[in-house]
Design a protein around this motif. Sequence first.
Motif: not given
Length: 632
Positions: A414-420, A470-476, A480-490
Amino acid sequence: MAKKAKFAFFSSSSPKSLPSSPSSFTSFPASPLSQNFTQSSMEEAVERAEAVIRKWDPNTPSFTKIVSLFNHSRKEAKEFIICVRDLRKAMHFLVSQDSQSHKLALAQTLMQIAMTRLEKEFFQILSSNRDKLDPESVSGQSSISSNSEFEDIMQSDDEDEIKKAGESITQVEKASAVVMSDLKAIAESMISCGYGKECVKIYKRIRKSIVDEGLSLLGIETYKAPRFHRTDWVTLEHMIKNWIRAAKIGVATLFRGEKLLCDHVFSASNSTRESCFYEIAYEAATNLFKFPEFVAKEKKSHERIFSLMDLQAAISDLWQDVEMIFHFGSVAGVKSQALSSLEKLKVSIHSAVVDFESTIQKDSTKTLTPGGGVHKLTRSTMSFISSLSKHSRVLSEILADHPLPRNTGSLESYIRTPVSENEERNHALSVHFAWLILVLLCKLDTKAEHYKDVSLSYLFLANNLHFIIETVRSTHLRDLLGDNWLTKHSDKLNAYAANYEIAAWSNVYMSLPEEPTELSPEEAKTYFKRFHTAFEEAYMKQSSRVVSDSKLRDGLKVSIAKKLVPEYREFYRKYLPMLGQERNIEMLVRFKPDNLENYISDLFHGTPILASSSVSSSSSSSSWMSLGCVSG
């Protein structure tokens, strides 16, 4: 006070018996062969020094016994320091020529008087100028050079030295610069003449008391483990907040200012300034950084994690100053104590996160949320996790060192692969947050099974997942979790909502003919009865359901209305005229299409409709003529 025995070394003819002088003896070697000094010039220097030094003999009954030389006349103070310098040179010369000479004996006596006077001046300046030597004023002098020799510091009444600090120097800073220069001049003069021990003793005693008093005023006490065992958490939280405020001032201002003052006054001797700073600051600074370690050792609980993270962040923010201020080997223990506190805090913070996960998994409350609303566990857990996300800087490093001991491949997808490297730390934090939310979702699945109505279970899951999203969407958490996480759970939320509709409203949807067909009046009556019964039952049951979020509530209403109202409107338009001759038609056809929309719009507010006040009674007031309005 100065002792006469200090000058016994001048009776030796060996240069090796002379006291070491920081940066000054190399300028004035004892051998007369390499100097242009003459016996007469050195004796004249002793005579000139005698006139000045005896005037300021603190043991004479004259006014100079009670008057400060440096306060009385800076010109005479400068002259006094120069005479001491010249007297020291003369004594070097004389001891190499005739260690038994009368002039050398006189010079020894004069040096004793001069050192007694300077010792007294040093004490008076330190004790009477605390306001000019406070940490803020001293910190403002960090740009003043500390490399000039003592005989140059008082040149032109310190104007040259002060100008080096910049033209914008304030009057307070100017006064502070003068006092610091006076102390430096006296210290270098006494150290170069072998009286460093007396000078340093005074300095340590006075400055240590000032540091200790400053920390006490900031609320810092002597910390011991039993004190923490007896302290309740509310009191400890207050102590933590006070410590964070005090530590910032203590390190960045108090200890930093003390270090600058010590470096300036004793710039001529590295060993002396290190020794002084150790005696003044080590005990107090070590005690200061024991506090977080004692707190970290107390009972682990996830409710305390935020205070622990505040402590961790405070020490991390101060670390650069700590390294700079306590760089001497003798005070390295302060850094060690600060690091120890950091490590203990990391362990406690990680334990608190583990405890939090365990608390979610062990939640055994069986009380069902009325109407399938948001469970209190969801609210408290998401509030906690969103608050944790505000401390990502602290948590990322800790959780990166403690990867989850389980397969998290599905979460990481669900989460973007780190590059650094920085993203790698945040990635570990993101995976951990995703895991905590998954633990919550699993617990909610278990709680949903306690509902006897399947539709209510799905509505419960939809309500709670929507709240999480909505808690994830409106906070920091979103970062951390990213749009992909939001899409999957939506998508999962939409599935819950669709399953709710099927379970709650499918009987109503199926009560009308599936395809356009020609019905007889009797068949039409049967479908009207079947629809009204199914809708009334569904409405009565669903009227007690709760969807607190307006966006989700409106979405469900629109979806239900789109599937229901157009089909019923068409059926109503086509078959109502066929029943125009029926008796009690208002009991047979109880809903107009527009009324149907109104009923649907009243759903999900948690207001149950009792059987005695069913939807039929509310629609019976509609007249037959109104019901017969096919266009309605």
